[in-house]
Scaffold this motif. Sequence first.
Motif, PDB file in Angstrom:
ATOM      1  N   GLU A   1      22.516  35.967  50.705  1.00 39.86           N
ATOM      2  CA  GLU A   1      23.835  35.877  51.333  1.00 39.86           C
ATOM      3  C   GLU A   1      24.910  35.579  50.298  1.00 39.86           C
ATOM      4  OE1 GLU A   1      26.019  36.677  54.593  1.00 39.86           O
ATOM      5  OE2 GLU A   1      23.820  36.711  54.493  1.00 39.86           O
ATOM      6  N   PHE A   2      24.636  34.639  49.392  1.00 37.75           N
ATOM      7  CA  PHE A   2      25.596  34.339  48.324  1.00 37.75           C
ATOM      8  C   PHE A   2      25.830  35.574  47.464  1.00 37.75           C
ATOM      9  CE2 PHE A   2      25.515  30.015  49.486  1.00 37.75           C
ATOM     10  CZ  PHE A   2      26.461  29.327  48.751  1.00 37.75           C
ATOM     11  N   GLU A   3      24.748  36.249  47.095  1.00 40.39           N
ATOM     12  CA  GLU A   3      24.874  37.411  46.223  1.00 40.39           C
ATOM     13  C   GLU A   3      25.596  38.554  46.934  1.00 40.39           C
ATOM     14  OE1 GLU A   3      24.766  39.397  42.701  1.00 40.39           O
ATOM     15  OE2 GLU A   3      24.465  37.290  43.206  1.00 40.39           O
ATOM     16  N   PHE A   4      25.409  38.663  48.236  1.00 38.91           N
ATOM     17  CA  PHE A   4      26.092  39.702  49.001  1.00 38.91           C
ATOM     18  C   PHE A   4      27.605  39.573  48.844  1.00 38.91           C
ATOM     19  CE2 PHE A   4      28.207  41.059  52.932  1.00 38.91           C
ATOM     20  CZ  PHE A   4      27.774  42.375  53.030  1.00 38.91           C
ATOM     21  N   TRP A   5      28.118  38.342  48.971  1.00 35.67           N
ATOM     22  CA  TRP A   5      29.569  38.134  48.879  1.00 35.67           C
ATOM     23  C   TRP A   5      30.061  38.160  47.440  1.00 35.67           C
ATOM     24  CZ3 TRP A   5      32.189  39.032  53.016  1.00 35.67           C
ATOM     25  CH2 TRP A   5      31.594  38.829  54.260  1.00 35.67           C
ATOM     26  N   PHE A   6      29.290  37.562  46.503  1.00 34.86           N
ATOM     27  CA  PHE A   6      29.685  37.619  45.089  1.00 34.86           C
ATOM     28  C   PHE A   6      29.775  39.071  44.621  1.00 34.86           C
ATOM     29  CE2 PHE A   6      27.690  33.211  44.180  1.00 34.86           C
ATOM     30  CZ  PHE A   6      28.892  32.604  44.499  1.00 34.86           C
ATOM     31  N   ALA A   7      28.728  39.837  44.890  1.00 34.98           N
ATOM     32  CA  ALA A   7      28.696  41.238  44.470  1.00 34.98           C
ATOM     33  C   ALA A   7      29.774  42.041  45.178  1.00 34.98           C
ATOM     34  CB  ALA A   7      27.321  41.839  44.740  1.00 34.98           C
ATOM     35  N   GLY A   8      30.032  41.725  46.455  1.00 34.63           N
ATOM     36  CA  GLY A   8      31.059  42.436  47.198  1.00 34.63           C
ATOM     37  C   GLY A   8      32.435  42.298  46.564  1.00 34.63           C
ATOM     38  N   ILE A   9      32.762  41.076  46.116  1.00 32.63           N
ATOM     39  CA  ILE A   9      34.048  40.846  45.453  1.00 32.63           C
ATOM     40  C   ILE A   9      34.123  41.645  44.157  1.00 32.63           C
ATOM     41  CG2 ILE A   9      35.465  39.107  44.286  1.00 32.63           C
ATOM     42  CD1 ILE A   9      34.418  37.074  46.351  1.00 32.63           C
ATOM     43  N   LYS A  10      33.030  41.649  43.377  1.00 37.84           N
ATOM     44  CA  LYS A  10      33.005  42.409  42.126  1.00 37.84           C
ATOM     45  C   LYS A  10      33.241  43.891  42.383  1.00 37.84           C
ATOM     46  CE  LYS A  10      28.934  41.249  40.598  1.00 37.84           C
ATOM     47  NZ  LYS A  10      27.738  41.195  39.703  1.00 37.84           N
ATOM     48  N   VAL A  11      32.541  44.421  43.368  1.00 39.32           N
ATOM     49  CA  VAL A  11      32.625  45.851  43.648  1.00 39.32           C
ATOM     50  C   VAL A  11      34.033  46.245  44.085  1.00 39.32           C
ATOM     51  CG1 VAL A  11      31.843  47.656  45.226  1.00 39.32           C
ATOM     52  CG2 VAL A  11      30.182  46.113  44.199  1.00 39.32           C
ATOM     53  N   VAL A  12      34.610  45.475  45.003  1.00 37.71           N
ATOM     54  CA  VAL A  12      35.965  45.773  45.479  1.00 37.71           C
ATOM     55  C   VAL A  12      36.972  45.673  44.338  1.00 37.71           C
ATOM     56  CG1 VAL A  12      37.839  44.963  46.963  1.00 37.71           C
ATOM     57  CG2 VAL A  12      35.505  45.089  47.858  1.00 37.71           C
ATOM     58  N   ALA A  13      36.842  44.649  43.505  1.00 38.89           N
ATOM     59  CA  ALA A  13      37.791  44.426  42.411  1.00 38.89           C
ATOM     60  C   ALA A  13      37.750  45.552  41.390  1.00 38.89           C
ATOM     61  CB  ALA A  13      37.496  43.091  41.739  1.00 38.89           C
ATOM     62  N   ILE A  14      36.551  45.927  40.978  1.00 37.58           N
ATOM     63  CA  ILE A  14      36.461  46.960  39.932  1.00 37.58           C
ATOM     64  C   ILE A  14      36.829  48.323  40.486  1.00 37.58           C
ATOM     65  CG2 ILE A  14      34.030  47.656  40.130  1.00 37.58           C
ATOM     66  CD1 ILE A  14      33.922  47.348  37.047  1.00 37.58           C
ATOM     67  N   ALA A  15      36.557  48.564  41.776  1.00 42.17           N
ATOM     68  CA  ALA A  15      36.957  49.825  42.398  1.00 42.17           C
ATOM     69  C   ALA A  15      38.481  49.917  42.451  1.00 42.17           C
ATOM     70  CB  ALA A  15      36.368  49.932  43.798  1.00 42.17           C
ATOM     71  N   ALA A  16      39.132  48.804  42.809  1.00 45.59           N
ATOM     72  CA  ALA A  16      40.596  48.782  42.849  1.00 45.59           C
ATOM     73  C   ALA A  16      41.180  48.990  41.458  1.00 45.59           C
ATOM     74  CB  ALA A  16      41.076  47.451  43.434  1.00 45.59           C
ATOM     75  N   PHE A  17      40.567  48.383  40.448  1.00 44.26           N
ATOM     76  CA  PHE A  17      41.017  48.531  39.067  1.00 44.26           C
ATOM     77  C   PHE A  17      40.960  49.995  38.648  1.00 44.26           C
ATOM     78  CE2 PHE A  17      39.898  48.899  34.564  1.00 44.26           C
ATOM     79  CZ  PHE A  17      40.972  48.260  33.971  1.00 44.26           C
TER      80      PHE A  17
END
Length: 494
Positions: A164-180
Amino acid sequence: MTSQPTLTQAAHGPEGTGQPGSGLQAGLKNRHLSMIAIGGVIGAGLFVGSSSAIATAGPGILLSYALVGTLVVLVMRMLGEMSAANPTSGSFSAHADRALGPWAGFTIGWLYWFFWVVVLAVEATAGAEILESWIPAVPQWGWALIVMVVLTATNLVSVGSYGEFEFWFAGIKVVAIAAFIVIGGLAVFGVLPGAESDKAGIGNLVDHGGFLPHGAGAILTGVLLVVFSFMGSEIATLAAGESEDPQRAVTKSTNSIIWRIAVFYLGSIFVVVALLPWNDPSIKEKGSYVAALDSLGIAHAGQIMNFIVLTSVLSCLNSGLYTASRMAFSLGERGDAPKAFARTTSRGVPMAAIIASVIFGFVAVFFNYKFPDSVFLFLVNSSGAVALFVWLVICFSQLRMRKIIQAEAPEKLVVRMWLYPYLTWATAALIVFVLGYMLTDTEHDGRDTVLLSLLVAAVVLGVAFVKEWVRRGKAAAVPAVGDSVDQPSDRVPE
Protein backbone atom coordinates in the motif's frame (compact mmCIF):
# COMPACT_ATOMS: atom_id res chain seq x y z
CA MET A 1 21.91 -29.35 -5.17
CA THR A 2 19.39 -27.62 -2.96
CA SER A 3 15.75 -28.31 -3.55
CA GLN A 4 13.53 -25.47 -4.68
CA PRO A 5 10.25 -24.72 -2.90
CA THR A 6 7.09 -25.35 -4.84
CA LEU A 7 4.95 -22.43 -5.93
CA THR A 8 2.61 -22.95 -2.98
CA GLN A 9 5.49 -23.02 -0.53
CA ALA A 10 7.20 -20.00 -2.00
CA ALA A 11 4.10 -17.85 -2.08
CA HIS A 12 2.05 -18.99 0.85
CA GLY A 13 4.20 -21.17 3.08
CA PRO A 14 4.31 -24.96 3.26
CA GLU A 15 0.65 -25.31 4.10
CA GLY A 16 -0.68 -21.78 3.94
CA THR A 17 -1.61 -21.91 7.60
CA GLY A 18 -0.59 -18.38 8.47
CA GLN A 19 1.10 -19.60 11.65
CA PRO A 20 4.57 -18.40 12.72
CA GLY A 21 7.20 -19.95 10.50
CA SER A 22 4.70 -21.07 7.87
CA GLY A 23 6.23 -18.91 5.14
CA LEU A 24 5.33 -15.85 3.09
CA GLN A 25 1.70 -15.09 2.31
CA ALA A 26 -0.18 -13.73 -0.71
CA GLY A 27 -0.79 -10.23 0.64
CA LEU A 28 -0.09 -8.17 -2.50
CA LYS A 29 -3.01 -7.20 -4.71
CA ASN A 30 -2.84 -6.82 -8.49
CA ARG A 31 -2.85 -3.01 -8.24
CA HIS A 32 0.10 -3.21 -5.84
CA LEU A 33 2.07 -5.37 -8.27
CA SER A 34 1.23 -3.14 -11.21
CA MET A 35 2.49 -0.01 -9.48
CA ILE A 36 5.53 -1.79 -8.01
CA ALA A 37 6.46 -2.86 -11.55
CA ILE A 38 6.01 0.65 -12.98
CA GLY A 39 7.63 2.49 -10.07
CA GLY A 40 10.45 -0.03 -9.84
CA VAL A 41 12.18 1.41 -12.88
CA ILE A 42 11.99 4.98 -11.54
CA GLY A 43 14.65 5.07 -8.85
CA ALA A 44 15.84 8.12 -6.95
CA GLY A 45 19.13 7.69 -8.80
CA LEU A 46 17.42 8.95 -11.96
CA PHE A 47 16.78 12.32 -10.31
CA VAL A 48 19.94 12.49 -8.18
CA GLY A 49 22.63 11.00 -10.42
CA SER A 50 21.63 12.14 -13.90
CA SER A 51 23.40 15.53 -13.67
CA SER A 52 26.87 13.99 -13.28
CA ALA A 53 26.06 11.49 -16.05
CA ILE A 54 25.08 14.33 -18.41
CA ALA A 55 28.30 16.18 -17.58
CA THR A 56 30.28 13.03 -18.40
CA ALA A 57 28.76 12.17 -21.78
CA GLY A 58 26.85 15.27 -22.91
CA PRO A 59 23.74 14.60 -25.02
CA GLY A 60 25.30 11.22 -25.78
CA ILE A 61 24.12 10.15 -22.34
CA LEU A 62 20.93 9.21 -24.18
CA LEU A 63 22.90 6.38 -25.77
CA SER A 64 24.18 5.31 -22.33
CA TYR A 65 20.62 5.15 -21.03
CA ALA A 66 19.48 3.36 -24.20
CA LEU A 67 22.30 0.82 -23.90
CA VAL A 68 21.58 0.04 -20.25
CA GLY A 69 17.84 0.12 -20.96
CA THR A 70 18.30 -2.48 -23.70
CA LEU A 71 20.29 -4.66 -21.31
CA VAL A 72 17.57 -4.36 -18.69
CA VAL A 73 14.85 -5.30 -21.18
CA LEU A 74 16.77 -8.39 -22.31
CA VAL A 75 17.74 -9.45 -18.79
CA MET A 76 14.19 -8.93 -17.53
CA ARG A 77 12.91 -11.06 -20.40
CA MET A 78 15.21 -13.88 -19.25
CA LEU A 79 14.23 -13.38 -15.64
CA GLY A 80 10.57 -13.25 -16.60
CA GLU A 81 10.88 -16.59 -18.39
CA MET A 82 12.33 -18.26 -15.29
CA SER A 83 10.11 -16.50 -12.75
CA ALA A 84 6.86 -17.11 -14.63
CA ALA A 85 7.68 -20.82 -14.59
CA ASN A 86 8.64 -20.76 -10.89
CA PRO A 87 7.70 -17.57 -8.97
CA THR A 88 9.70 -17.42 -5.74
CA SER A 89 10.90 -14.81 -3.26
CA GLY A 90 14.48 -15.70 -4.18
CA SER A 91 13.91 -14.90 -7.87
CA PHE A 92 17.19 -15.04 -9.82
CA SER A 93 19.17 -16.27 -6.79
CA ALA A 94 16.92 -19.33 -6.50
CA HIS A 95 17.10 -19.86 -10.27
CA ALA A 96 20.92 -19.64 -10.20
CA ASP A 97 20.97 -22.13 -7.32
CA ARG A 98 19.13 -24.68 -9.41
CA ALA A 99 20.65 -23.95 -12.82
CA LEU A 100 24.30 -23.34 -11.93
CA GLY A 101 24.72 -24.74 -8.43
CA PRO A 102 24.48 -23.68 -4.77
CA TRP A 103 27.65 -21.56 -5.08
CA ALA A 104 25.95 -19.34 -7.70
CA GLY A 105 22.73 -18.89 -5.72
CA PHE A 106 24.69 -18.09 -2.56
CA THR A 107 27.03 -15.61 -4.24
CA ILE A 108 24.51 -13.67 -6.29
CA GLY A 109 21.97 -13.66 -3.45
CA TRP A 110 24.38 -12.12 -0.95
CA LEU A 111 25.77 -9.66 -3.49
CA TYR A 112 22.25 -8.50 -4.25
CA TRP A 113 21.45 -8.23 -0.55
CA PHE A 114 24.64 -6.16 -0.10
CA PHE A 115 23.57 -3.92 -2.97
CA TRP A 116 20.23 -3.10 -1.35
CA VAL A 117 21.75 -2.58 2.10
CA VAL A 118 24.01 0.02 0.49
CA VAL A 119 20.97 1.55 -1.19
CA LEU A 120 19.35 1.96 2.23
CA ALA A 121 22.31 4.07 3.33
CA VAL A 122 22.41 6.15 0.15
CA GLU A 123 18.68 6.85 0.11
CA ALA A 124 18.39 7.50 3.84
CA THR A 125 21.13 10.12 3.57
CA ALA A 126 19.57 11.74 0.50
CA GLY A 127 16.16 11.89 2.17
CA ALA A 128 17.63 13.25 5.40
CA GLU A 129 19.31 16.11 3.51
CA ILE A 130 15.98 17.20 2.01
CA LEU A 131 14.09 16.93 5.31
CA GLU A 132 16.80 18.84 7.19
CA SER A 133 16.53 21.68 4.66
CA TRP A 134 12.83 21.91 5.50
CA ILE A 135 13.10 21.38 9.27
CA PRO A 136 16.70 22.17 10.32
CA ALA A 137 15.89 21.71 14.02
CA VAL A 138 16.30 17.96 13.49
CA PRO A 139 19.85 16.93 12.44
CA GLN A 140 20.49 14.82 9.35
CA TRP A 141 21.27 11.69 11.31
CA GLY A 142 17.98 12.16 13.18
CA TRP A 143 15.98 12.32 9.96
CA ALA A 144 17.82 9.28 8.59
CA LEU A 145 16.90 7.40 11.77
CA ILE A 146 13.26 8.50 11.59
CA VAL A 147 12.65 7.46 7.97
CA MET A 148 14.42 4.12 8.50
CA VAL A 149 12.38 3.36 11.63
CA VAL A 150 9.05 4.33 10.02
CA LEU A 151 9.61 2.21 6.92
CA THR A 152 10.94 -0.66 9.00
CA ALA A 153 7.70 -0.59 10.98
CA THR A 154 5.73 -0.57 7.72
CA ASN A 155 7.53 -3.66 6.47
CA LEU A 156 7.14 -5.43 9.82
CA VAL A 157 3.35 -5.03 9.89
CA SER A 158 2.56 -7.04 6.75
CA VAL A 159 3.43 -7.35 3.08
CA GLY A 160 0.11 -5.65 2.37
CA SER A 161 1.20 -2.50 4.22
CA TYR A 162 4.43 -2.46 2.19
CA GLY A 163 2.38 -2.81 -0.99
CA GLU A 164 0.00 0.00 0.00
CA PHE A 165 2.82 2.42 0.84
CA GLU A 166 4.64 1.55 -2.37
CA PHE A 167 1.44 1.96 -4.39
CA TRP A 168 1.15 5.62 -3.34
CA PHE A 169 4.90 6.39 -3.38
CA ALA A 170 5.24 4.95 -6.89
CA GLY A 171 2.03 6.66 -7.99
CA ILE A 172 3.41 10.09 -7.09
CA LYS A 173 6.66 9.33 -8.95
CA VAL A 174 4.83 8.19 -12.06
CA VAL A 175 2.47 11.18 -12.17
CA ALA A 176 5.32 13.64 -11.53
CA ILE A 177 7.67 12.33 -14.19
CA ALA A 178 4.83 11.99 -16.72
CA ALA A 179 3.89 15.63 -16.12
CA PHE A 180 7.55 16.66 -16.47
CA ILE A 181 7.82 14.89 -19.83
CA VAL A 182 4.61 16.42 -21.17
CA ILE A 183 5.34 19.99 -20.04
CA GLY A 184 9.01 19.83 -21.01
CA GLY A 185 8.20 18.24 -24.36
CA LEU A 186 5.75 21.01 -25.21
CA ALA A 187 8.41 23.60 -24.37
CA VAL A 188 11.05 21.85 -26.46
CA PHE A 189 8.82 21.96 -29.54
CA GLY A 190 7.71 25.54 -28.83
CA VAL A 191 4.05 24.92 -28.11
CA LEU A 192 3.96 25.57 -24.35
CA PRO A 193 2.01 28.78 -23.66
CA GLY A 194 3.91 31.18 -21.43
CA ALA A 195 7.17 29.22 -21.34
CA GLU A 196 10.04 31.56 -20.46
CA SER A 197 12.90 29.40 -21.71
CA ASP A 198 14.95 30.82 -24.59
CA LYS A 199 17.39 27.92 -24.51
CA ALA A 200 15.04 25.05 -25.32
CA GLY A 201 15.22 23.26 -28.64
CA ILE A 202 16.34 20.11 -30.44
CA GLY A 203 19.50 22.00 -31.42
CA ASN A 204 20.82 21.50 -27.89
CA LEU A 205 21.58 17.90 -28.85
CA VAL A 206 24.32 18.94 -31.31
CA ASP A 207 25.05 22.69 -30.94
CA HIS A 208 27.47 22.60 -27.99
CA GLY A 209 30.42 20.48 -29.01
CA GLY A 210 28.37 17.91 -30.87
CA PHE A 211 26.26 14.97 -29.75
CA LEU A 212 29.35 13.31 -28.24
CA PRO A 213 31.48 16.22 -26.94
CA HIS A 214 33.77 13.90 -24.95
CA GLY A 215 34.05 11.19 -27.58
CA ALA A 216 32.36 7.82 -28.06
CA GLY A 217 34.16 6.34 -25.05
CA ALA A 218 32.12 8.58 -22.76
CA ILE A 219 29.03 6.49 -23.64
CA LEU A 220 30.42 3.46 -21.83
CA THR A 221 31.71 5.62 -18.98
CA GLY A 222 28.19 6.96 -18.65
CA VAL A 223 26.86 3.41 -18.49
CA LEU A 224 28.39 2.74 -15.09
CA LEU A 225 27.09 6.08 -13.82
CA VAL A 226 23.50 5.37 -14.87
CA VAL A 227 23.28 1.61 -14.35
CA PHE A 228 22.66 2.13 -10.62
CA SER A 229 19.41 3.95 -11.35
CA PHE A 230 18.02 0.99 -13.33
CA MET A 231 18.19 -1.49 -10.47
CA GLY A 232 14.70 -2.11 -9.17
CA SER A 233 12.98 -3.40 -12.29
CA GLU A 234 13.48 -6.95 -11.01
CA ILE A 235 11.63 -6.29 -7.73
CA ALA A 236 8.34 -7.30 -9.33
CA THR A 237 9.67 -10.85 -9.82
CA LEU A 238 10.52 -11.11 -6.12
CA ALA A 239 7.22 -9.60 -5.01
CA ALA A 240 5.24 -11.89 -7.32
CA GLY A 241 5.76 -14.75 -4.88
CA GLU A 242 3.50 -12.91 -2.42
CA SER A 243 0.78 -12.01 -4.92
CA GLU A 244 -2.59 -13.56 -5.67
CA ASP A 245 -1.56 -14.68 -9.17
CA PRO A 246 2.28 -14.89 -9.36
CA GLN A 247 2.51 -16.10 -12.96
CA ARG A 248 0.22 -13.37 -14.28
CA ALA A 249 2.09 -10.70 -12.29
CA VAL A 250 5.49 -11.74 -13.67
CA THR A 251 4.19 -12.00 -17.23
CA LYS A 252 2.58 -8.55 -17.11
CA SER A 253 5.62 -6.79 -15.61
CA THR A 254 7.97 -8.47 -18.09
CA ASN A 255 5.91 -7.53 -21.12
CA SER A 256 5.61 -3.87 -20.08
CA ILE A 257 9.29 -3.23 -19.29
CA ILE A 258 10.07 -1.83 -22.76
CA TRP A 259 7.61 1.06 -22.72
CA ARG A 260 8.36 1.82 -19.07
CA ILE A 261 12.06 2.34 -19.75
CA ALA A 262 11.45 4.16 -23.05
CA VAL A 263 9.02 6.63 -21.50
CA PHE A 264 10.39 7.27 -18.03
CA TYR A 265 14.14 7.13 -18.68
CA LEU A 266 14.78 8.04 -22.30
CA GLY A 267 11.79 10.37 -22.41
CA SER A 268 12.72 12.40 -19.33
CA ILE A 269 16.46 12.57 -20.08
CA PHE A 270 15.70 13.68 -23.65
CA VAL A 271 13.57 16.51 -22.25
CA VAL A 272 16.39 17.60 -19.91
CA VAL A 273 19.13 17.76 -22.58
CA ALA A 274 16.75 19.41 -25.05
CA LEU A 275 15.55 22.09 -22.63
CA LEU A 276 19.10 23.14 -21.67
CA PRO A 277 22.58 22.88 -23.17
CA TRP A 278 24.30 19.88 -21.59
CA ASN A 279 27.11 22.12 -20.26
CA ASP A 280 24.81 24.72 -18.68
CA PRO A 281 26.24 25.39 -15.17
CA SER A 282 22.78 25.19 -13.59
CA ILE A 283 22.54 21.46 -14.35
CA LYS A 284 25.45 20.70 -12.07
CA GLU A 285 24.59 23.35 -9.48
CA LYS A 286 20.87 22.61 -9.06
CA GLY A 287 20.50 19.14 -10.52
CA SER A 288 19.28 18.28 -14.00
CA TYR A 289 15.53 18.19 -13.32
CA VAL A 290 15.44 21.28 -11.10
CA ALA A 291 17.47 23.22 -13.69
CA ALA A 292 15.09 22.10 -16.43
CA LEU A 293 12.02 23.23 -14.46
CA ASP A 294 13.70 26.54 -13.57
CA SER A 295 14.40 27.19 -17.25
CA LEU A 296 10.65 27.10 -17.87
CA GLY A 297 10.01 29.72 -15.22
CA ILE A 298 8.05 27.35 -13.02
CA ALA A 299 7.80 28.86 -9.54
CA HIS A 300 9.36 26.95 -6.63
CA ALA A 301 10.84 24.38 -9.04
CA GLY A 302 13.48 23.40 -6.51
CA GLN A 303 10.98 22.61 -3.76
CA ILE A 304 8.68 20.77 -6.16
CA MET A 305 11.54 18.55 -7.29
CA ASN A 306 12.73 18.07 -3.71
CA PHE A 307 9.28 16.71 -2.84
CA ILE A 308 9.38 14.35 -5.83
CA VAL A 309 12.90 13.21 -4.97
CA LEU A 310 11.88 12.67 -1.35
CA THR A 311 8.97 10.52 -2.52
CA SER A 312 11.35 8.53 -4.70
CA VAL A 313 13.76 8.16 -1.79
CA LEU A 314 11.02 6.86 0.50
CA SER A 315 9.83 4.51 -2.24
CA CYS A 316 13.35 3.24 -2.81
CA LEU A 317 13.90 2.77 0.92
CA ASN A 318 10.60 0.95 1.25
CA SER A 319 11.33 -1.36 -1.67
CA GLY A 320 14.99 -1.74 -0.75
CA LEU A 321 14.18 -2.99 2.71
CA TYR A 322 11.50 -5.30 1.32
CA THR A 323 13.84 -6.68 -1.36
CA ALA A 324 16.82 -7.18 0.95
CA SER A 325 14.67 -8.97 3.53
CA ARG A 326 13.06 -11.28 0.94
CA MET A 327 16.43 -12.19 -0.51
CA ALA A 328 17.68 -12.92 3.02
CA PHE A 329 14.53 -14.99 3.61
CA SER A 330 15.21 -17.03 0.47
CA LEU A 331 18.87 -17.53 1.45
CA GLY A 332 17.73 -18.71 4.87
CA GLU A 333 15.28 -21.18 3.30
CA ARG A 334 18.08 -22.70 1.24
CA GLY A 335 20.51 -22.90 4.14
CA ASP A 336 22.71 -20.11 2.80
CA ALA A 337 21.88 -17.76 5.68
CA PRO A 338 20.87 -18.21 9.32
CA LYS A 339 17.69 -20.29 9.59
CA ALA A 340 16.10 -17.48 11.62
CA PHE A 341 15.88 -15.45 8.39
CA ALA A 342 13.43 -18.02 7.00
CA ARG A 343 11.04 -17.79 9.96
CA THR A 344 7.95 -15.64 9.58
CA THR A 345 5.42 -14.09 11.90
CA SER A 346 1.71 -14.95 11.89
CA ARG A 347 1.30 -12.25 9.24
CA GLY A 348 3.86 -13.91 6.96
CA VAL A 349 6.61 -11.35 7.64
CA PRO A 350 10.28 -12.48 7.90
CA MET A 351 11.03 -10.34 10.97
CA ALA A 352 14.63 -11.48 11.55
CA ALA A 353 15.54 -10.90 7.90
CA ILE A 354 14.06 -7.38 8.00
CA ILE A 355 15.79 -6.41 11.25
CA ALA A 356 19.16 -7.79 10.11
CA SER A 357 18.93 -5.81 6.87
CA VAL A 358 18.07 -2.63 8.77
CA ILE A 359 21.00 -3.08 11.17
CA PHE A 360 23.49 -3.41 8.33
CA GLY A 361 21.79 -0.48 6.63
CA PHE A 362 22.46 1.65 9.71
CA VAL A 363 26.10 0.56 9.65
CA ALA A 364 26.32 1.68 6.03
CA VAL A 365 24.66 5.00 6.97
CA PHE A 366 27.36 5.53 9.60
CA PHE A 367 30.11 5.08 7.03
CA ASN A 368 28.26 7.44 4.71
CA TYR A 369 28.32 10.17 7.36
CA LYS A 370 31.89 9.33 8.37
CA PHE A 371 33.18 9.93 4.84
CA PRO A 372 30.66 12.37 3.34
CA ASP A 373 32.91 13.63 0.53
CA SER A 374 33.68 10.30 -1.09
CA VAL A 375 31.35 7.54 0.05
CA PHE A 376 28.26 8.54 -1.93
CA LEU A 377 29.90 8.37 -5.37
CA PHE A 378 31.82 5.23 -4.38
CA LEU A 379 28.63 3.49 -3.28
CA VAL A 380 26.82 4.46 -6.47
CA ASN A 381 29.62 3.22 -8.72
CA SER A 382 30.39 0.02 -6.83
CA SER A 383 26.71 -0.86 -6.72
CA GLY A 384 26.51 -0.31 -10.45
CA ALA A 385 29.22 -2.91 -11.08
CA VAL A 386 27.48 -5.39 -8.78
CA ALA A 387 24.33 -4.87 -10.86
CA LEU A 388 26.23 -6.02 -13.94
CA PHE A 389 27.38 -9.15 -12.08
CA VAL A 390 23.78 -9.91 -11.15
CA TRP A 391 22.63 -9.54 -14.76
CA LEU A 392 25.46 -11.74 -16.01
CA VAL A 393 24.44 -14.55 -13.67
CA ILE A 394 20.83 -14.20 -14.84
CA CYS A 395 22.05 -14.74 -18.43
CA PHE A 396 23.90 -17.96 -17.60
CA SER A 397 21.06 -19.19 -15.39
CA GLN A 398 18.54 -18.74 -18.20
CA LEU A 399 20.69 -20.73 -20.62
CA ARG A 400 20.43 -23.75 -18.32
CA MET A 401 16.93 -23.17 -16.92
CA ARG A 402 15.31 -23.15 -20.38
CA LYS A 403 16.42 -26.77 -20.85
CA ILE A 404 15.28 -27.75 -17.34
CA ILE A 405 11.84 -26.19 -17.81
CA GLN A 406 11.40 -27.73 -21.24
CA ALA A 407 12.25 -31.16 -19.82
CA GLU A 408 10.11 -30.92 -16.67
CA ALA A 409 7.13 -28.67 -17.47
CA PRO A 410 7.19 -27.11 -20.97
CA GLU A 411 3.68 -25.72 -20.45
CA LYS A 412 5.16 -23.25 -17.92
CA LEU A 413 7.12 -21.43 -20.64
CA VAL A 414 4.50 -18.70 -20.90
CA VAL A 415 7.25 -16.08 -21.28
CA ARG A 416 10.09 -16.87 -23.69
CA MET A 417 13.41 -15.13 -24.24
CA TRP A 418 13.69 -13.88 -27.81
CA LEU A 419 16.08 -15.67 -30.21
CA TYR A 420 17.22 -18.16 -27.57
CA PRO A 421 20.10 -18.90 -27.06
CA TYR A 422 21.78 -16.40 -29.40
CA LEU A 423 20.40 -13.20 -27.88
CA THR A 424 21.17 -14.49 -24.37
CA TRP A 425 24.80 -15.06 -25.33
CA ALA A 426 24.95 -11.65 -27.04
CA THR A 427 23.60 -9.98 -23.88
CA ALA A 428 26.18 -11.74 -21.71
CA ALA A 429 28.95 -10.72 -24.13
CA LEU A 430 27.81 -7.08 -24.01
CA ILE A 431 27.86 -7.08 -20.21
CA VAL A 432 31.38 -8.56 -20.20
CA PHE A 433 32.47 -5.97 -22.77
CA VAL A 434 31.17 -3.11 -20.62
CA LEU A 435 33.00 -4.47 -17.56
CA GLY A 436 36.18 -4.90 -19.63
CA TYR A 437 35.98 -1.34 -20.89
CA MET A 438 35.57 0.00 -17.39
CA LEU A 439 38.85 -1.70 -16.42
CA THR A 440 40.59 0.63 -18.90
CA ASP A 441 38.91 3.77 -17.58
CA THR A 442 41.11 5.62 -15.10
CA GLU A 443 39.76 9.13 -15.69
CA HIS A 444 36.39 8.50 -14.03
CA ASP A 445 37.55 5.87 -11.51
CA GLY A 446 35.92 3.12 -13.55
CA ARG A 447 38.90 0.81 -13.10
CA ASP A 448 38.92 1.18 -9.31
CA THR A 449 35.15 0.73 -9.19
CA VAL A 450 35.17 -2.55 -11.11
CA LEU A 451 38.18 -3.89 -9.21
CA LEU A 452 36.58 -3.10 -5.85
CA SER A 453 33.34 -4.71 -6.96
CA LEU A 454 35.26 -7.77 -8.19
CA LEU A 455 36.98 -7.94 -4.82
CA VAL A 456 33.64 -8.00 -3.00
CA ALA A 457 32.34 -10.66 -5.40
CA ALA A 458 35.50 -12.74 -4.97
CA VAL A 459 35.18 -12.66 -1.18
CA VAL A 460 31.54 -13.79 -1.31
CA LEU A 461 32.36 -16.46 -3.89
CA GLY A 462 35.20 -17.70 -1.68
CA VAL A 463 32.81 -18.01 1.27
CA ALA A 464 30.40 -19.93 -0.97
CA PHE A 465 33.05 -22.47 -1.96
CA VAL A 466 34.26 -22.87 1.64
CA LYS A 467 30.67 -23.43 2.76
CA GLU A 468 30.16 -26.07 0.05
CA TRP A 469 33.45 -27.76 0.94
CA VAL A 470 32.43 -27.95 4.62
CA ARG A 471 28.99 -29.28 3.69
CA ARG A 472 30.47 -32.03 1.52
CA GLY A 473 32.94 -32.89 4.25
CA LYS A 474 30.14 -33.33 6.76
CA ALA A 475 28.11 -35.40 4.29
CA ALA A 476 31.09 -37.67 3.64
CA ALA A 477 31.76 -38.08 7.37
CA VAL A 478 28.26 -39.40 8.15
CA PRO A 479 28.65 -42.87 6.51
CA ALA A 480 32.19 -43.10 7.87
CA VAL A 481 30.86 -42.90 11.41
CA GLY A 482 28.23 -45.52 10.60
CA ASP A 483 30.89 -47.85 9.23
CA SER A 484 32.78 -47.79 12.55
CA VAL A 485 29.66 -48.84 14.44
CA ASP A 486 27.77 -51.23 12.18
CA GLN A 487 28.92 -54.80 11.69
CA PRO A 488 29.53 -55.98 8.13
CA SER A 489 26.73 -58.59 8.44
CA ASP A 490 24.23 -55.80 9.20
CA ARG A 491 24.90 -53.83 5.99
CA VAL A 492 22.30 -54.11 3.30
CA PRO A 493 23.72 -54.19 -0.21
CA GLU A 494 22.40 -51.45 -2.49
